[in-house]
Design a protein around this motif. Structure first.
Motif, short mmCIF file in Angstrom:
data_model
loop_
_atom_site.label_atom_id
_atom_site.label_comp_id
_atom_site.label_asym_id
_atom_site.label_seq_id
_atom_site.Cartn_x
_atom_site.Cartn_y
_atom_site.Cartn_z
N LEU A 121 1.18 -1.36 0.27
CA LEU A 121 -0.08 -0.40 0.11
C LEU A 121 0.79 1.24 -0.04
N THR A 122 0.64 2.02 -1.12
CA THR A 122 1.24 3.29 -0.82
C THR A 122 0.66 4.21 0.11
N LEU A 123 1.12 5.06 0.01
CA LEU A 123 0.29 6.56 0.67
C LEU A 123 1.61 7.04 -0.01
N HIS A 124 0.22 8.62 -0.37
CA HIS A 124 1.20 9.73 -1.15
C HIS A 124 1.55 11.08 -0.13
N LEU A 125 2.31 11.23 0.06
CA LEU A 125 2.96 12.07 0.98
C LEU A 125 2.97 13.68 -0.06
N MET A 126 1.79 14.82 0.02
CA MET A 126 1.72 15.71 -0.58
C MET A 126 3.53 16.61 0.68
N PRO A 127 3.94 17.83 0.37
CA PRO A 127 5.00 18.39 1.14
C PRO A 127 4.33 18.62 2.67
N GLN A 128 2.94 19.32 1.96
CA GLN A 128 2.62 19.68 3.90
C GLN A 128 1.43 18.69 4.76
N SER A 129 1.74 17.97 4.07
CA SER A 129 0.83 16.82 4.81
C SER A 129 1.66 15.89 6.31
N PHE A 130 0.91 15.65 6.39
CA PHE A 130 1.52 14.60 8.33
C PHE A 130 1.90 13.49 8.06
N PHE A 131 2.76 12.84 8.27
CA PHE A 131 3.28 11.53 8.39
C PHE A 131 3.93 11.23 9.60
N GLN A 132 3.79 10.56 9.98
CA GLN A 132 4.49 9.76 11.76
C GLN A 132 6.09 9.69 11.21
N THR A 133 6.71 10.14 11.82
CA THR A 133 8.81 11.00 11.85
C THR A 133 9.33 9.37 11.55
N ASN A 134 8.88 8.41 11.96
CA ASN A 134 8.94 7.22 12.12
C ASN A 134 8.75 5.61 11.49
N THR A 135 8.86 5.14 10.42
CA THR A 135 8.41 4.59 9.58
C THR A 135 8.06 2.98 9.84
N ALA A 141 5.63 3.55 12.53
CA ALA A 141 3.99 3.62 11.85
C ALA A 141 3.88 2.58 11.28
N ARG A 142 4.91 1.86 10.46
CA ARG A 142 3.84 0.48 10.28
C ARG A 142 3.36 -0.44 10.82
N VAL A 199 1.77 0.38 23.74
CA VAL A 199 2.55 1.31 23.40
C VAL A 199 4.30 1.53 22.51
N PHE A 200 3.79 2.28 21.32
CA PHE A 200 4.57 2.35 20.61
C PHE A 200 5.60 3.34 20.88
N ASP A 201 6.71 3.36 20.59
CA ASP A 201 8.29 4.19 20.74
C ASP A 201 8.19 4.74 19.83
N MET A 202 7.28 5.87 19.02
CA MET A 202 7.50 6.74 17.75
C MET A 202 8.30 6.97 17.78
N PHE A 203 9.34 7.88 19.33
CA PHE A 203 9.67 9.11 20.10
C PHE A 203 10.59 8.69 20.82
N PRO A 204 11.37 8.22 20.12
CA PRO A 204 13.31 7.11 21.49
C PRO A 204 14.36 8.56 21.85
N LEU A 259 5.40 9.39 23.17
CA LEU A 259 4.97 7.93 22.84
C LEU A 259 3.85 8.23 22.14
N GLU A 260 3.51 6.87 21.69
CA GLU A 260 2.35 7.05 20.64
C GLU A 260 1.63 5.54 22.22
N VAL A 261 0.46 5.25 21.76
CA VAL A 261 -0.29 4.65 22.31
C VAL A 261 -1.67 4.32 21.92
N ALA A 262 -2.05 3.02 21.61
CA ALA A 262 -3.51 2.86 20.81
C ALA A 262 -3.75 1.80 22.31
N VAL A 263 -5.49 1.90 22.05
CA VAL A 263 -5.96 1.05 22.94
C VAL A 263 -6.82 0.79 22.38
#
Length: 397
Positions: free
Chosen positions: A205-219, A222-223, A377-382, A387-391
Motif C-alpha cells: 500500500l502506497t501513501l502519497h505524501l505531499m509537502p504539507q501533509s502529516f506523516f509519522q516521523t518513524n516509518t 508507523a508500519r 505502546v509504540f516508541d515513536m520517539f526514542p 510516545l504513541e499509544v493505541a487502545v
C-alpha cells in the motif's frame, strides 16, 4: 547511546539519551499503565530501534552565506550544525552535506532571527521506504522572499545533480517573523508527492505524501501501528468504519486492506447506508487528495472527505454512523465535545491512537460506556518522554 552534540551541550533535544534504552521502554510502558489503569491487557511495546529512525528532519539554516549550518538554533539564536545526528535516517544524513554545499553556492543569506533579516529559514527532508533497493527523498526549502524562491528555481538543475535521490523538491514561502516551521504557500519545483510504500506483503500500500501533509516521523513504528489497528479491525470485521483525523489515510487504508484480506470485499450486503465501507475525515484538502489517490491505486473501497472531524461527526445522521471508529487526534486529544458524542453515539468499537496519554486519559473519562480491551505502546520517539499509544474500546453490553 552516545552523542557528542549532547555531551558538548550543543543539542539537548534527546533528553533521555543517557538513559539505557531498555529502561526508557520500561518507563514509558509503566507510565501508561499508571495513567490508564482501566487497560486490562497490554501488548508488548514496539520499537524500531534507538538510532537512525527519523524519516523526516526539519533543519534550521544558520551560519553565513558562505558557510551554512543545518541543525538547530542555540540559546544565542545562532545556528548549530547537526549533520552528524545519529537519530536521522542514513539516507538523510548522506545528503545534508550536498544540500549545504548547494545553499552556499546560491549566495543566499541564512535568516538571522535576532536581526530579522536574511532569506533561508529551514530545510525539511523526508525519506520514503526503499522500493527495489532505491530510496527517494522530499526536499523542501522554507524561505522569506520571492527573490530566494527565484534563486533556488534557477539553480534547480544543479540541485538535482547534487541530490539525485530527490523525487520531490519545493519551496515554501514564510515572509513573516514568527515561530512556525512553514508558511501557507508552497511552490513545487519537482514532482508532487512522495510515495511512502507501506502495507502488507500480500497487499503493498502506497501513501502519497505531499509537502504539507502529516506523516509519522518513524516509518518502522508507523508500519507496526497501522498493522496493529488494522489487525483489530480485521478481527472485528465491522460493516463500516470511520477514520477521524485520517491525514493521508494511513489507518483507513490499512484497515480496508486488512479487512479485504479476510473476505471483507466478499460481503457487499453489509455495506453502510451510503455504500461506503471505510470513510476517512481530515481537515486538509491536500491530505484528502493524497488519500483518494492511494485508495484508487490500491483498488480499495474507501471514501475520504475534507472536513473538521468533530463537526463532521456531530452533523452525521444517526443511521449513517459506523460500527467501528478510529481516532488519531493531535496532542490535545479529541476533546470533551467529540468524546461526549462518541459516548452517546452507540458505535460498537472505537480505536483511539494517541501521542499524549494524558489527553487520552481525559477523553476516556468522558466515555464510561466503553470498556478498554487492550492497549499497546509504540516508541515513536526514542530518547524523549513522548510516545504513541493505541487502545481498543468496546461498548459495554
Amino acid at each position: 547511546m552516545r552523542c557528542h552534540y549532547f555531551e558538548a551541550n550543543r543539542c539537548r533535544s534527546c533528553t533521555l539519551i543517557e538513559t539505557p534504552y531498555s529502561t526508557q521502554l520500561h518507563d514509558k510502558t509503566e507510565y501508561c499503565r499508571e495513567l490508564l489503569p482501566q487497560v486490562p491487557k497490554w501488548l508488548p511495546a514496539f520499537t524500531g530501534g534507538d538510532r537512525a529512525f527519523r524519516n523526516r528532519v526539519k533543519l534550521v539554516v544558520g551560519g553565513s552565506a558562505s558557510e551554512v549550518t543545518l541543525g538547530i538554533l542555540g540559546p544565542d539564536r545562532q545556528g548549530i550544525d547537526l549533520r552528524e545526528c545519529a537519530i536521522q535516517a542514513p539516507e538523510i544524513a548522506e545528503v545534508i552535506p550536498a544540500i549545504a554545499d548547494f545553499l552556499e553556492s546560491t549566495g543566499l543569506e541564512p535568516y538571522d532571527v535576532p536581526a530579522r533579516r536574511g532569506e533561508l529559514k529551514f530545510v525539511h527532508i523526508t525519506v520514503a521506504p526503499e522500493v527495489d533497493g532505491v530510496s527517494s527523498l522530499m526536499v523542501r526549502f522554507v524561505v522569506r522572499t520571492e527573490h530566494a524562491l527565484g534563486v533556488i528555481r534557477a539553480a534547480l538543475s544543479r540541485l538535482r545533480a547534487a541530490v539525485p535521490s530527490a523525487a520531490v523538491i519545493s519551496v515554501n514561502l514564510l515572509p513573516e517573523h514568527k515561530a512556525v516551521l512553514e508558511g501557507e504557500r508552497e511552490e513545487m519545483l519537482l514532482g508532487s508527492s512522495l510515495p511512502m510504500r507501506l502495507g502488507f506483503e500480500s497487499q503493498p500500500l502506497t501513501l502519497h505524501l505531499m509537502p504539507q501533509s502529516f506523516f509519522q516521523t518513524n516509518t518502522a513504528v508507523a508500519r507496526e501501528l497501522y498493522s496493529q489497528v488494522s489487525a483489530w479491525a480485521a478481527d472485528i470485521q465491522p460493516s463500516s468504519l470511520w477514520d477521524l483525523y485520517c491525514g493521508v489515510g494511513g489507518f483507513a487504508l490499512h484497515c480496508a486492506a486488512a479487512m479485504s484480506d479476510k473476505a471483507f470485499a466478499a460481503q457487499p450486503s453489509e455495506k453502510s447506508a451510503n455504500g461506503v465501507r471505510v470513510l476517512g475525515v481530515e481537515l486538509s484538502e491536500a491530505a484528502i487528495d493524497s488519500a483518494k489517490r492511494s485508495a484508487r491505486d490500491a483498488g480499495l473501497n474507501a471514501k475520504f472527505v475534507a472536513a473538521d472531524a468533530t463537526e463532521y461527526a456531530l452533523s452525521a445522521q444517526p443511521g449513517s454512523l459506523p460500527e467501528m471508529l478510529v481516532v488519531n487526534p493531535p496532542r490535545r486529544g479529541i476533546g470533551a465535545e467529540l468524546a461526549s458524542w462518541i459516548e452517546t453515539s452507540g458505535i460498537a468499537t472505537v480505536v483511539y491512537s494517541s501521542c499524549n496519554p494524558e489527553s487520552l486519559a481525559r477523553d476516556l473519562a468522558v466515555m464510561p460506556s466503553y470498556v478498554v480491551r487492550e492497549g499497546r505502546v509504540f516508541d515513536m520517539f526514542p530518547h524523549t518522554s513522548h510516545l504513541e499509544v493505541a487502545v481498543l474500546l468496546q461498548r459495554r453490553a
